[in-house]
Design an enzyme around this catalytic site. Structure first.
Site, PDB file in Angstrom:
ATOM      1  N   HIS A 104     -42.058  72.549  61.604  1.00 11.52           N
ATOM      2  CA  HIS A 104     -41.367  73.533  62.444  1.00 11.52           C
ATOM      3  C   HIS A 104     -40.214  74.101  61.618  1.00 11.52           C
ATOM      4  O   HIS A 104     -39.686  73.419  60.748  1.00 11.52           O
ATOM      5  CB  HIS A 104     -40.829  72.768  63.667  1.00 11.52           C
ATOM      6  CG  HIS A 104     -40.254  73.627  64.747  1.00 11.52           C
ATOM      7  ND1 HIS A 104     -38.971  74.108  64.706  1.00 11.52           N
ATOM      8  CD2 HIS A 104     -40.778  74.051  65.919  1.00 11.52           C
ATOM      9  CE1 HIS A 104     -38.724  74.794  65.807  1.00 11.52           C
ATOM     10  NE2 HIS A 104     -39.807  74.788  66.564  1.00 11.52           N
ATOM     11  N   ASP A 139     -39.630  63.854  62.403  1.00 14.47           N
ATOM     12  CA  ASP A 139     -39.403  64.795  63.501  1.00 14.47           C
ATOM     13  C   ASP A 139     -40.384  64.423  64.616  1.00 14.47           C
ATOM     14  O   ASP A 139     -41.580  64.722  64.537  1.00 14.47           O
ATOM     15  CB  ASP A 139     -39.651  66.222  62.980  1.00 14.47           C
ATOM     16  CG  ASP A 139     -39.682  67.249  64.105  1.00 14.47           C
ATOM     17  OD1 ASP A 139     -39.630  66.863  65.286  1.00 14.47           O
ATOM     18  OD2 ASP A 139     -39.784  68.451  63.789  1.00 14.47           O
ATOM     19  N   GLN A 173     -42.659  66.358  69.125  1.00 18.68           N
ATOM     20  CA  GLN A 173     -43.904  66.414  69.898  1.00 18.68           C
ATOM     21  C   GLN A 173     -44.496  65.034  70.162  1.00 18.68           C
ATOM     22  O   GLN A 173     -45.394  64.889  70.978  1.00 18.68           O
ATOM     23  CB  GLN A 173     -44.951  67.274  69.172  1.00 18.68           C
ATOM     24  CG  GLN A 173     -44.557  68.730  69.034  1.00 18.68           C
ATOM     25  CD  GLN A 173     -44.383  69.415  70.387  1.00 18.68           C
ATOM     26  OE1 GLN A 173     -44.977  69.013  71.390  1.00 18.68           O
ATOM     27  NE2 GLN A 173     -43.551  70.438  70.426  1.00 18.68           N
ATOM     28  N   LYS A 208     -38.540  68.003  75.903  1.00 16.41           N
ATOM     29  CA  LYS A 208     -39.993  67.936  75.719  1.00 16.41           C
ATOM     30  C   LYS A 208     -40.529  66.611  76.250  1.00 16.41           C
ATOM     31  O   LYS A 208     -41.689  66.273  76.085  1.00 16.41           O
ATOM     32  CB  LYS A 208     -40.340  68.078  74.237  1.00 16.41           C
ATOM     33  CG  LYS A 208     -39.982  69.462  73.667  1.00 16.41           C
ATOM     34  CD  LYS A 208     -40.368  69.544  72.213  1.00 16.41           C
ATOM     35  CE  LYS A 208     -39.709  70.700  71.485  1.00 16.41           C
ATOM     36  NZ  LYS A 208     -40.254  72.017  71.792  1.00 16.41           N
ATOM     37  N   CYS A 246     -42.916  78.937  65.670  1.00 17.11           N
ATOM     38  CA  CYS A 246     -41.861  78.500  64.719  1.00 17.11           C
ATOM     39  C   CYS A 246     -42.442  77.747  63.541  1.00 17.11           C
ATOM     40  O   CYS A 246     -41.822  76.814  63.012  1.00 17.11           O
ATOM     41  CB  CYS A 246     -40.794  77.655  65.418  1.00 17.11           C
ATOM     42  SG  CYS A 246     -39.851  78.550  66.621  1.00 17.11           S
TER      43      CYS A 246
HETATM   44  N1  PLP Z   1     -39.852  70.149  65.713  1.00 10.76           N
HETATM   45  C1  PLP Z   1     -40.992  70.336  66.389  1.00 10.76           C
HETATM   46  C2  PLP Z   1     -42.254  69.716  65.900  1.00 10.76           C
HETATM   47  C3  PLP Z   1     -40.992  71.098  67.554  1.00 10.76           C
HETATM   48  O1  PLP Z   1     -42.129  71.276  68.233  1.00 10.76           O
HETATM   49  C4  PLP Z   1     -39.773  71.677  67.995  1.00 10.76           C
HETATM   50  C5  PLP Z   1     -39.757  72.547  69.181  1.00 10.76           C
HETATM   51  O2  PLP Z   1     -40.724  73.165  69.529  1.00 10.76           O
HETATM   52  C6  PLP Z   1     -38.607  71.429  67.266  1.00 10.76           C
HETATM   53  C7  PLP Z   1     -38.698  70.670  66.124  1.00 10.76           C
HETATM   54  C8  PLP Z   1     -37.286  71.972  67.686  1.00 10.76           C
HETATM   55  O3  PLP Z   1     -36.911  71.422  68.905  1.00 10.76           O
HETATM   56  P1  PLP Z   1     -35.606  71.938  69.674  1.00 10.76           P
HETATM   57  O4  PLP Z   1     -35.762  73.427  69.778  1.00 10.76           O
HETATM   58  O5  PLP Z   1     -35.667  71.249  70.993  1.00 10.76           O
HETATM   59  O6  PLP Z   1     -34.430  71.555  68.863  1.00 10.76           O
END
Ligand code: PLP
Length: 416
Positions: free
Chosen positions: A133, A210, A213, A236, A374
């Site tokens: 992401h 990270d 998900q 999430k 993203c």
């Molecule tokens: N990393 C992953 C794999 C994500 O799916 C997301 C959000 O869609 C993020 C990071 C960023 O999360 P946040 O916008 O809640 O900080």
């Protein structure tokens, strides 16, 4: 498919009862019953989380840690109970290793600004994967620009799985950090993070996972994984927006410089010098998002009430069913077909732009995500601009997948 009643009782989960906990699901959108398939962007909130917020603001709203009056003590104790609940949820060794953040992005930026600046310098290397992401790309690019470190990217195969041998070859004594996604938000791939962590540790590199998900879909166990840092967003995971978790191993957190300066993160301040607070408070400057953190405990209770294993099994069946049904539409091409994947089905349809599909499906009450999610560099690798993404959760049903597929079939017919 089997009758709706059968599908509503799977793996010990009574889906009808679960759905009853989510007021938002019981509405019509554009004259059709809502089918919410955008869970990777954010999950809906069960009543117990919504009620926790009402209880806090109508019963014991007060600033925490500093007050000695009854409301302040009640708020502090609820806030710290959430920290202990998170520790249990992710099987972290200690509650002090849990830091409340604003979300995954905030957690990654915290590590880049503190651990990164203190430990990564010119010529050092940071490894990420091709399916990250943007929030696990940009903070490292910024750090590399600042320090002269190099960013290396693990390649993926056509199915959307990392090429492990290529990763092994990238590691060197210059590798300081490997930062990799547990489950891809665009492809649903579950990465072999335990093996990644073990390999990286052989070279003395630290590992950040990270888990944005992963946290709602599979077990996350800090002691089993042995990662150095793990981040995720509560929104999430059935919790409120604006809250997230950063887990870090105690010695690393203690050695890291603070992130933001201000109240709460200090032991003593004089104009000449400030001494910093112990972990976790060293990284929680200012008044935190108290009400939402308090509600975290209720979100975790929701997941635990049904059991991660049951949830994973049910979501796996939903995913298999969605895959099978989507492949009955000739113009559909699935993007991301990893052997080990969960909860996300991404696809394109020949001759129809993904945005148009999203809009036409919205008119049918089906909430799908469209675009690059993203993950623009990943889309570039697949040579596409974006996909349509259906991301599933434990309150979704086989019947809802049928509604989606029928809608897509209709669209495919019209655009023939
Ligand atoms: N990393 C992953 C794999 C994500 O799916 C997301 C959000 O869609 C993020 C990071 C960023 O999360 P946040 O916008 O809640 O900080």
């Amino acid at each position: 498919m089997s009758s709706n009643y059968e599908t509503l009782n799977k793996h010990g989960l009574d889906i009808r009862k679960i759905r009853a906990e989510f007021p938002i699901l019981h509405q019509q959108v554009n004259g059709k019953p809502l089918v919410y398939f955008d869970n990777a962007a954010t999950t809906q909130k069960p009543l117990r989380v919504i009620e926790a917020l009402t209880d806090y603001y109508s019963g014991y709203n007060a600033n925490i840690h500093r007050g000695i009056h009854t409301l302040a003590e009640k708020a502090t104790s609820a806030f710290e109970e959430s920290r202990r609940a998170v520790k249990e949820f992710m099987n972290a060794p200690e509650a002090e290793e849990i830091i409340f953040t604003y979300g995954t992005t905030d957690g990654i930026n915290l590590i880049a600004s503190t651990f990164g600046r203190a430990n990564i310098g010119e010529g050092d290397e940071i490894i990420i994967s091709s399916m990250e992401h943007h929030s696990n790309i940009v903070p490292w690019q910024m750090l590399c620009e600042e320090t002269g470190a190099k960013l290396k990217i693990i390649p993926i195969n056509d199915r959307g799985e990392i090429v492990f041998e290529a990763f092994e070859k990238m590691l060197s004594e210059r590798t300081r950090l490997v930062s990799i996604v547990h489950i891809s938000n665009s492809l649903g791939t579950i990465n072999p993070v335990k093996a990644v962590i073990q390999k990286a540790h052989e070279y003395g590199a630290k590992v950040l996972i990270d888990g944005a998900q992963a946290s709602a879909h599979i077990e996350i166990d800090m002691q089993d994984l042995d990662c150095d840092f793990y981040v995720f967003s509560m929104h999430k995971l059935f919790g409120p927006t604006g809250t997230g978790i950063l887990y870090g191993k105690r010695p690393l957190l203690e050695a890291m410089p603070p992130f933001r300066g201000g109240g709460e993160m200090i032991k003593e301040v004089t104009f000449e010098k400030t001494t910093y607070n112990d972990i976790p408070y060293k990284f929680e400057a200012g008044t935190p998002n108290i009400g939402d953190v308090v509600a975290i405990k209720r979100a975790l209770e929701f997941v635990e009430a049904y059991g991660k294993e049951n949830i994973s099994k049910y979501e796996d069946e939903l995913l298999q069913y969605a895959n099978e049904r989507l492949q009955t539409i000739p113009s559909v091409k699935l993007i991301g077909t990893a052997q080990n994947k969960i909860s996300v089905v991404s696809f394109i349809m020949e001759g129809i732009h993904h945005f148009d599909i999203g809009m036409m499906m919205d008119a049918r009450g089906v909430a799908l995500r469209t675009g690059h999610h993203c993950t623009q560099p990943l889309m570039d690798l697949f040579n596409i601009e974006g996909t349509v993404r259906a991301s599933l959760s434990l309150y979704n049903t086989f019947e809802e997948i049928d509604i989606m597929v029928e809608g897509l079939k209709n669209i495919a017919e019209r655009f023939k």
